[in-house]
Scaffold this active site. Structure first.
Site, PDB file in Angstrom:
ATOM      1  N   HIS A  12      41.614  55.161  39.929  1.00 55.51           N
ATOM      2  CA  HIS A  12      42.563  54.088  39.562  1.00 55.51           C
ATOM      3  C   HIS A  12      43.072  54.390  38.155  1.00 55.51           C
ATOM      4  CE1 HIS A  12      43.780  49.640  39.724  1.00 55.51           C
ATOM      5  NE2 HIS A  12      44.312  50.157  38.624  1.00 55.51           N
ATOM      6  N   HIS A  14      46.577  54.588  35.398  1.00 53.89           N
ATOM      7  CA  HIS A  14      47.987  54.357  35.049  1.00 53.89           C
ATOM      8  C   HIS A  14      48.450  55.492  34.142  1.00 53.89           C
ATOM      9  CE1 HIS A  14      48.053  50.249  36.685  1.00 53.89           C
ATOM     10  NE2 HIS A  14      46.778  50.256  36.347  1.00 53.89           N
ATOM     11  N   LYS A  95      49.345  50.330  47.109  1.00 50.97           N
ATOM     12  CA  LYS A  95      48.749  49.373  46.168  1.00 50.97           C
ATOM     13  C   LYS A  95      49.437  48.023  46.267  1.00 50.97           C
ATOM     14  CE  LYS A  95      46.477  47.807  42.582  1.00 50.97           C
ATOM     15  NZ  LYS A  95      46.555  48.261  41.209  1.00 50.97           N
ATOM     16  N   HIS A 134      45.013  44.722  43.973  1.00 49.15           N
ATOM     17  CA  HIS A 134      44.685  43.983  42.747  1.00 49.15           C
ATOM     18  C   HIS A 134      44.381  42.556  43.202  1.00 49.15           C
ATOM     19  CE1 HIS A 134      45.224  43.082  38.298  1.00 49.15           C
ATOM     20  NE2 HIS A 134      44.949  41.928  38.860  1.00 49.15           N
ATOM     21  N   HIS A 168      39.109  47.532  40.611  1.00 43.71           N
ATOM     22  CA  HIS A 168      38.537  47.043  39.343  1.00 43.71           C
ATOM     23  C   HIS A 168      37.793  45.717  39.484  1.00 43.71           C
ATOM     24  CE1 HIS A 168      42.346  44.947  39.527  1.00 43.71           C
ATOM     25  NE2 HIS A 168      43.048  45.963  39.087  1.00 43.71           N
ATOM     26  N   ASP A 240      41.055  52.384  35.601  1.00 44.37           N
ATOM     27  CA  ASP A 240      42.136  51.448  35.276  1.00 44.37           C
ATOM     28  C   ASP A 240      42.600  51.673  33.842  1.00 44.37           C
ATOM     29  OD1 ASP A 240      44.071  49.574  35.766  1.00 44.37           O
ATOM     30  OD2 ASP A 240      42.767  47.839  35.497  1.00 44.37           O
TER      31      ASP A 240
END
Ligand code: DOR
Ligand code: ZN
Length: 335
Positions: A12, A14, A95, A134, A168, A240
């Site tokens: 995960h 970004h 996602k 999420h 997460h 994350d």
């Protein structure tokens, strides 16, 4: 004391775009063998062209060859079966963000009625595409994840063949759900293994620890640590790591996100060592994800040593977790 981790995976991540991508992609590619790349760009990744272009930009920015970006698409409830069938080979997961729940999620799902979500979930289940979620409602900030569990349960029951990753996770309730539904899996971040809400707001406010889902209570952290340290087969590491420029973090309206990628493996080795759980680290950062996602990442051996590592105050304009602090483990070699 030294340990070796084979092909670490960050499930995960970004990576952002443009200048930020150029700063952060090499920091992950240096020590990780692959990462599941989140699609919450502006605009979000919803077409094949956007996806492949973004993948190319990552490949150009990463600087280290043996790093595989595993791509994700941003969930929309109007994707067609034909589109999903065509894009399947280019993605590892889709996602799902509830609309407005976090950074760049405004185009997410506003209506969670199963009738609205069903056609896409049905197609994903049939095609074997993983659903990454999420999982937060728009309720009171400390309760959002626990309130979302019934939605996970509803989807898990209705689509028993669909693999669902609760991203997460931060609560004991999510940990419990893992064992109740065969098709529920989870990622756990570095920061949620380390911190509780006290670290964020119990003393002076620490904006670089502010993230979504917000860090919770000590008993929640304990539940996360328990399954991470035993390398529960349904949990895997997903940092994350969510870089924002310093001016967006040290601001009256602080952006959510903890930047952890460049220190992740050292800090994981430290906390697993302290828990006497180093023998579980390999599974937590690689094997479990390989099994859950059915992937074989590029070979990479990362050697970590119990040696002091002074974390930089920043990487360009991004402040990492543990900035200016000394960790007790360090990456000393990558083969
Ligand atoms: O803290 C977070 N930051 N949580 C998320 O879910 C998104 C992320 C981001 O993209 O900045
Ligand atoms: Zn994220």
């Amino acid at each position: 004391m030294k340990i070796k981790i084979d092909s670490p995976l960050d499930m995960h991540l970004h990576l952002r775009d443009e200048d930020m991508l150029k700063v952060v992609a090499p920091l992950s590619a240096q020590t990780f063998s692959g990462a599941l790349v989140m699609p919450n760009l502006i605009p979000p990744i919803t077409t094949k062209e956007q996806l492949l272009d973004y993948k190319n930009r990552i490949e150009e920015a990463k600087k280290y060859n043996n790093f595989k970006p595993y791509m994700t698409l941003f969930f929309k409830s109007d994707y067609t079966y034909e589109f999903l069938k065509e894009i399947k080979k280019d993605i590892l997961a889709i996602k799902l963000y509830p609309a407005g729940i976090t950074t760049n999620s405004e185009d997410g799902v506003a209506n969670f009625s199963i009738d609205v979500l069903s056609p896409v979930l049905e197609a994903m289940s049939e095609l074997g595409i993983v659903l990454s979620v999420h999982g937060e409602t728009n309720g009171f900030v400390m309760d959002r994840e626990a309130e979302f569990i019934p939605i996970y349960e509803k989807i898990a029951k209705r689509f028993p063949k669909l693999k669902i990753v609760m991203e997460h996770i931060t609560t004991k309730e999510a940990v419990k759900a893992l064992d109740e539904y065969e098709n529920l899996y989870a990622t756990i971040t570095l920061h949620h293994l380390y911190i509780t809400l006290d670290d964020v707001a119990g003393g002076l406010l620490r904006p670089h620890l502010f993230c979504k889902p917000i860090a919770k209570r000590p008993e929640d952290r304990m539940a996360l640590r328990k399954v991470a340290f035993m390398a529960h087969p349904k949990v895997m590491f997903g940092s994350d790591s969510a870089p924002h420029p310093r001016y967006k973090k040290e601001a009256p309206g602080c952006a959510a996100g903890v930047f952890s990628a460049p220190v992740a493996l050292a800090a994981l080795a430290q906390i697993f060592d302290e828990a006497d759980a180093l023998e579980s680290l390999q599974k937590f950062v690689s094997q479990n994800a390989q099994k859950i996602y059915n992937i074989t990442p590029p070979r990479k051996e990362v050697v970590l040593e119990k040696e002091e590592f002074l974390v930089p105050s920043s990487y360009e304009n991004v402040v990492p977790i543990f900035a200016n602090e000394t960790l007790r483990w360090k990456v000393v070699d990558v083969l």
